[in-house]
Design a protein around this motif. Structure first.
Motif, mmCIF file in Angstrom:
data_model
loop_
_atom_site.group_PDB
_atom_site.id
_atom_site.type_symbol
_atom_site.label_atom_id
_atom_site.label_comp_id
_atom_site.label_asym_id
_atom_site.label_seq_id
_atom_site.Cartn_x
_atom_site.Cartn_y
_atom_site.Cartn_z
ATOM 1 N N ARG B 3 0.847 -1.185 0.000
ATOM 2 C CA ARG B 3 0.000 0.000 0.000
ATOM 3 C C ARG B 3 0.876 1.226 0.000
ATOM 4 O O ARG B 3 1.901 1.266 0.659
ATOM 5 C CB ARG B 3 -0.832 0.042 1.268
ATOM 6 C CG ARG B 3 -2.098 -0.704 1.164
ATOM 7 C CD ARG B 3 -2.889 -0.434 2.407
ATOM 8 N NE ARG B 3 -3.942 -1.417 2.482
ATOM 9 C CZ ARG B 3 -4.769 -1.504 3.500
ATOM 10 N NH1 ARG B 3 -4.636 -0.697 4.524
ATOM 11 N NH2 ARG B 3 -5.702 -2.407 3.526
ATOM 12 N N ASN B 226 -17.180 2.524 9.059
ATOM 13 C CA ASN B 226 -16.279 1.377 9.048
ATOM 14 C C ASN B 226 -16.983 0.128 9.554
ATOM 15 O O ASN B 226 -16.826 -0.953 8.990
ATOM 16 C CB ASN B 226 -15.048 1.659 9.914
ATOM 17 C CG ASN B 226 -13.978 2.404 9.141
ATOM 18 O OD1 ASN B 226 -14.000 2.432 7.914
ATOM 19 N ND2 ASN B 226 -13.049 3.005 9.856
ATOM 20 N N LEU B 229 -19.387 -1.540 7.088
ATOM 21 C CA LEU B 229 -18.773 -2.356 6.042
ATOM 22 C C LEU B 229 -18.924 -3.839 6.333
ATOM 23 O O LEU B 229 -18.982 -4.664 5.439
ATOM 24 C CB LEU B 229 -17.271 -2.044 5.945
ATOM 25 C CG LEU B 229 -16.849 -0.756 5.275
ATOM 26 C CD1 LEU B 229 -15.351 -0.621 5.388
ATOM 27 C CD2 LEU B 229 -17.267 -0.771 3.824
ATOM 28 N N LEU B 230 -18.964 -4.189 7.612
ATOM 29 C CA LEU B 230 -18.992 -5.604 7.989
ATOM 30 C C LEU B 230 -20.374 -6.224 7.800
ATOM 31 O O LEU B 230 -20.521 -7.432 7.936
ATOM 32 C CB LEU B 230 -18.580 -5.761 9.455
ATOM 33 C CG LEU B 230 -17.179 -5.321 9.838
ATOM 34 C CD1 LEU B 230 -16.932 -5.569 11.302
ATOM 35 C CD2 LEU B 230 -16.153 -6.093 9.020
ATOM 36 N N GLY B 231 -21.378 -5.413 7.524
ATOM 37 C CA GLY B 231 -22.734 -5.939 7.415
ATOM 38 C C GLY B 231 -23.474 -5.738 8.727
ATOM 39 O O GLY B 231 -22.860 -5.566 9.775
ATOM 40 N N ARG B 279 -10.727 4.428 -3.485
ATOM 41 C CA ARG B 279 -10.468 3.064 -3.014
ATOM 42 C C ARG B 279 -9.342 2.450 -3.817
ATOM 43 O O ARG B 279 -8.502 1.733 -3.286
ATOM 44 C CB ARG B 279 -11.730 2.209 -3.149
ATOM 45 C CG ARG B 279 -12.705 2.470 -2.038
ATOM 46 C CD ARG B 279 -13.828 1.463 -2.034
ATOM 47 N NE ARG B 279 -14.982 2.081 -1.411
ATOM 48 C CZ ARG B 279 -16.012 2.585 -2.072
ATOM 49 N NH1 ARG B 279 -16.075 2.489 -3.379
ATOM 50 N NH2 ARG B 279 -16.992 3.159 -1.425
ATOM 51 N N ALA B 280 -9.336 2.719 -5.119
ATOM 52 C CA ALA B 280 -8.313 2.137 -5.974
ATOM 53 C C ALA B 280 -6.953 2.777 -5.711
ATOM 54 O O ALA B 280 -5.935 2.091 -5.687
ATOM 55 C CB ALA B 280 -8.710 2.297 -7.436
ATOM 56 N N ARG B 283 -6.070 1.899 -1.917
ATOM 57 C CA ARG B 283 -6.206 0.485 -1.621
ATOM 58 C C ARG B 283 -6.618 0.235 -0.171
ATOM 59 O O ARG B 283 -5.998 -0.516 0.559
ATOM 60 C CB ARG B 283 -4.899 -0.261 -1.910
ATOM 61 C CG ARG B 283 -4.488 -0.165 -3.366
ATOM 62 C CD ARG B 283 -3.352 -1.101 -3.681
ATOM 63 N NE ARG B 283 -3.712 -2.472 -3.385
ATOM 64 C CZ ARG B 283 -4.394 -3.257 -4.203
ATOM 65 N NH1 ARG B 283 -4.788 -2.825 -5.352
ATOM 66 N NH2 ARG B 283 -4.655 -4.493 -3.859
ATOM 67 N N THR B 284 -7.675 0.891 0.219
ATOM 68 C CA THR B 284 -8.155 0.704 1.573
ATOM 69 C C THR B 284 -9.667 0.850 1.581
ATOM 70 O O THR B 284 -10.255 1.388 0.645
ATOM 71 C CB THR B 284 -7.539 1.740 2.536
ATOM 72 O OG1 THR B 284 -8.008 1.456 3.849
ATOM 73 C CG2 THR B 284 -7.927 3.162 2.164
ATOM 74 N N SER B 285 -10.305 0.346 2.625
ATOM 75 C CA SER B 285 -11.729 0.628 2.785
ATOM 76 C C SER B 285 -11.959 1.321 4.119
ATOM 77 O O SER B 285 -13.069 1.402 4.606
ATOM 78 C CB SER B 285 -12.541 -0.662 2.687
ATOM 79 O OG SER B 285 -11.998 -1.624 3.542
ATOM 80 N N ARG B 288 -11.449 6.392 7.606
ATOM 81 C CA ARG B 288 -10.613 7.452 8.151
ATOM 82 C C ARG B 288 -9.682 7.982 7.071
ATOM 83 O O ARG B 288 -9.197 9.107 7.130
ATOM 84 C CB ARG B 288 -9.804 6.933 9.346
ATOM 85 C CG ARG B 288 -10.621 6.919 10.619
ATOM 86 C CD ARG B 288 -9.902 6.184 11.713
ATOM 87 N NE ARG B 288 -9.774 4.780 11.373
ATOM 88 C CZ ARG B 288 -9.062 3.907 12.097
ATOM 89 N NH1 ARG B 288 -8.403 4.310 13.152
ATOM 90 N NH2 ARG B 288 -9.010 2.651 11.749
ATOM 91 N N LYS B 339 -7.765 -2.950 -11.578
ATOM 92 C CA LYS B 339 -7.984 -3.668 -10.333
ATOM 93 C C LYS B 339 -8.189 -5.155 -10.610
ATOM 94 O O LYS B 339 -7.652 -6.017 -9.944
ATOM 95 C CB LYS B 339 -9.215 -3.084 -9.635
ATOM 96 C CG LYS B 339 -9.240 -3.332 -8.153
ATOM 97 C CD LYS B 339 -10.224 -2.403 -7.512
ATOM 98 C CE LYS B 339 -11.287 -3.192 -6.800
ATOM 99 N NZ LYS B 339 -12.440 -2.381 -6.464
ATOM 100 N N GLU B 343 -5.942 -8.300 -9.309
ATOM 101 C CA GLU B 343 -6.499 -9.401 -8.538
ATOM 102 C C GLU B 343 -6.118 -10.737 -9.142
ATOM 103 O O GLU B 343 -5.860 -11.704 -8.447
ATOM 104 C CB GLU B 343 -8.028 -9.274 -8.466
ATOM 105 C CG GLU B 343 -8.449 -8.549 -7.207
ATOM 106 C CD GLU B 343 -9.898 -8.124 -7.233
ATOM 107 O OE1 GLU B 343 -10.675 -8.716 -8.003
ATOM 108 O OE2 GLU B 343 -10.236 -7.198 -6.489
ATOM 109 N N GLU B 346 -2.556 -11.564 -8.259
ATOM 110 C CA GLU B 346 -2.239 -11.828 -6.859
ATOM 111 C C GLU B 346 -2.215 -13.313 -6.540
ATOM 112 O O GLU B 346 -2.958 -14.089 -7.088
ATOM 113 C CB GLU B 346 -3.252 -11.126 -5.957
ATOM 114 C CG GLU B 346 -2.708 -9.806 -5.477
ATOM 115 C CD GLU B 346 -3.803 -8.947 -4.824
ATOM 116 O OE1 GLU B 346 -4.885 -9.472 -4.562
ATOM 117 O OE2 GLU B 346 -3.546 -7.759 -4.637
#
Lengths: 262, 346
Positions: B3, B226, B229-231, B279-280, B283-285, B288, B339, B343, B346
């Motif tokens: 990152r 934040n 994001l987890l649902g 985001r691209a 590279r984070t979600s 902050r 992206k 992927e 990777e």
């Protein structure tokens, strides 16, 4: 490790309340779950396993009866207090992009972090501890979307550990895994309950594995009643056999179906 | 996968804002030397008083408008995408901008019939009336959405209801148009094209101050976002009141969109594209980082689009919405393709 009763349910009725009608899933459930033990909830689809877990996690209000957590009634906990008592691992797959394993496990610290959710040094130590306990330190910097299902499940377990709750509920943690991963996850949970003294309660369809690994089994039948005992007890008193007294043919079809589901 | 440090990215974005901002003041149909622009900007008298007027009364308000509007729309877009966990969500998804359009349509199209005077002839008064109408319309739709959000459980249901409300608003506008005078329809269509140039000197101060209050407020929701994001399940287990948080985020994003749309008309695409871009890039979600990044990138991109729209030859005639989409669409496509490739590697 002490084996204390951490959860007790008495004459619990679970189900959903709609606008006009109430759908009752199970009734008159009673039993206790202890710390330092791995307790598995077994039952066919639709027996109400998930509903019970959701009710115990306070996602659903109980339709009757009582739930006592660490000696206090469940409804006496605030959402905030509950987040430091119960950690969950759900069936739903988290669709996350661009989040590292470390960050996701760090989310488990949310109940303890301040306004901006910044992790303190102590929080980071807990995250490292959780990663080490689950044995996924090498994955630390990997992005969540690049993980296999088994690794992902371990990350979610590590998240629950970082949450530092005495109780962990898991809804079918082995559902989408291949056989070796299933064994690995269940052994891991067994180890965690014994070593860390956690109360681990999970639902599963993997009957044989659960019988081999679990300390205690909850058998839930479609009628919504539950039999509790150690695997040995349940085998000896014949309740297991009664529970699965389906004709041989039907059982095979079910197994076939279960395999296809993966 | 490595990152980049977020600090470097933020600084680069900040620099790009400064560069584009100054270029916005420098370039235009009248060519003014850079030194004179600089002088006029700091209150000095330019060699030619017209130059000073152009810089301070036309180019500066426009650049400021683009800056805050881009920032506001991008932050709102990010919030919407997270709360609905839907990459296609944008500021307009809940029908808030349709609400603004409806408000403007009512004022522009009905004033001609009821008051007997076409609003387009009213000048500044007309502008203020349009702004107010847009805010009232947008906030009314938003109140409706927040009310619905309290009733329905699912995010998807809410999303669909929002889109439906948007359709209904558009339909009502269609009916209004049918019964209106031609010149009023034209005034409405021009408003609908979106522009950073419409906000005049006095209004831009109000606009900038409003946004300067609203944007920091949206930063207060980073931890909530934040967790979202987890649902719902995980968020709730971690102590988040999901329903209340959802309403807080929607309200915040809705008000941002309402204010921007009121002053600039419906600006499409920026709010959808910028969060993806950030985001691209980062590279984070983590909100902050994404929140300030979207704010800066949105401001920068809006200034850039405004610059293109004003390129010599177009003479300000090119609608900003065309530029945002023409630039934004390829950018998003390229970013997503890259992206995908990463992927696979990777």
């Amino acid at each position: 490790m002490t084996h204390e009763e951490t959860i007790r349910i008495t004459a619990l009725a679970t189900g959903y309340t709609g606008k006009r009608h109430v759908k009752r899933v199970s009734e008159q459930l009673s039993g206790a779950i202890r710390s330092g033990e791995l307790t598995c909830l077994l039952g066919s689809n639709g027996a109400g396993k998930s509903t019970l877990l959701r009710t115990l996690s306070a996602f659903l209000p109980p339709l009757g009866g009582e739930i006592s957590l660490l000696g206090k009634p469940l409804e006496s906990y605030s959402a905030r207090a509950l987040s430091t008592v119960i950690g969950v691992v759900l069936t739903e797959r988290v669709a996350l992009q661009n989040m590292s394993v470390e960050e996701l496990v760090g989310m488990g610290r949310s109940p303890y972090t301040g306004f901006w959710g910044r992790l303190s040094e102590a929080d980071r130590t807990q995250v490292s501890k959780a990663l080490a306990l689950v044995g996924i330190e090498p994955l630390r910097r990997r992005m969540v979307q690049t993980l296999s299902d088994g690794e992902r499940q371990k990350v979610m377990i590590a998240k629950a550990l970082a949450q530092e709750t005495p109780i962990i509920f898991l809804d079918e943690p082995t559902a989408f895994l291949d056989y070796p991963s299933k064994v690995e996850i269940l052994h891991l949970l067994h180890r965690l309950s014994h070593e860390a003294g956690k109360t681990v309660f999970l639902s599963t369809h993997d009957l044989e594995l659960a019988l081999q690994i679990a300390d205690r089994i909850w058998l839930m039948d479609r009628g919504g009643s539950v039999h509790i005992g150690t695997p040995e007890e349940l085998t000896e008193d014949g309740s297991l056999e009664r529970f699965f007294s389906l004709p041989e043919e039907e059982k095979r079809i079910k197994i076939h179906f279960d395999l296809n589901k993966k | 996968m490595k990152r980049r440090s977020p600090v470097t990215g933020m600084v680069l974005l900040l620099v790009s804002i400064l560069v584009f901002f100054f270029l916005n003041l420098l370039l235009g149909s009248v060519s003014i030397p850079a030194g004179q622009v600089w002088k006029a900007l700091w209150g000095g008298a330019a060699d030619n008083p017209i130059w000073g007027n152009i810089v301070l009364k036309s180019r500066l308000p426009q650049a400021l408008t683009a800056l805050v509007a881009g920032a506001g729309l991008s932050v709102a877009g990010l919030q919407m995408q997270t709360v609905f966990r839907n990459p296609l969500a944008g500021p307009s998804v809940l029908g808030v901008s349709s609400g603004a359009s409806l408000g403007v349509a009512f004022v522009v199209l009905l004033s001609g019939r009821i008051g007997g005077i076409a609003l387009s002839r009213l000048g500044v008064m007309g502008e203020v009336a349009m702004t107010l109408a847009a805010i009232v319309g947008a906030l009314a739709i938003m109140a409706l959405i927040v009310y619905v959000a309290q009733k329905v459980r699912g995010n998807v249901t809410l999303l669909i209801i929002g889109v439906m409300i948007g359709y209904v608003a558009t339909a009502i506008i269609g009916v209004l148009k049918f019964f209106s005078a031609e010149e009023d329809v034209r005034a409405y269509v021009v408003w609908g094209l979106g522009s950073f140039a419409r906000v005049s000197g006095g209004q831009v101060t109000t606009f900038a101050i409003l946004m300067a209050i609203l944007l920091p407020l949206s930063f207060l929701l980073v931890k909530t976002l934040n967790l979202m994001l987890l649902g719902d399940g995980y968020a709730r287990n971690l102590g988040l009141n999901v329903r209340r948080s959802r309403i807080a985020v929607i309200t915040c994003a809705g008000i941002l969109v309402a204010v921007v749309t009121a002053y600039c008309g419906p600006i499409s695409f920026l709010g959808l594209a910028v969060p993806h871009l950030c985001r691209a890039i980062f590279r984070t979600s983590d909100h902050r980082i994404l929140m300030p990044a979207s704010l800066l990138a949105g401001a920068s991109l809006a200034l850039f689009c405004n610059l293109i729209a004003r390129m010599p030859g177009f003479e300000g005639a090119l609608p900003v919405n065309s530029v945002t989409a023409l630039i934004g669409a390829p950018v998003v496509a390229v970013v997503l393709f890259r992206k995908r490739k990463e992927e696979i590697q990777e």
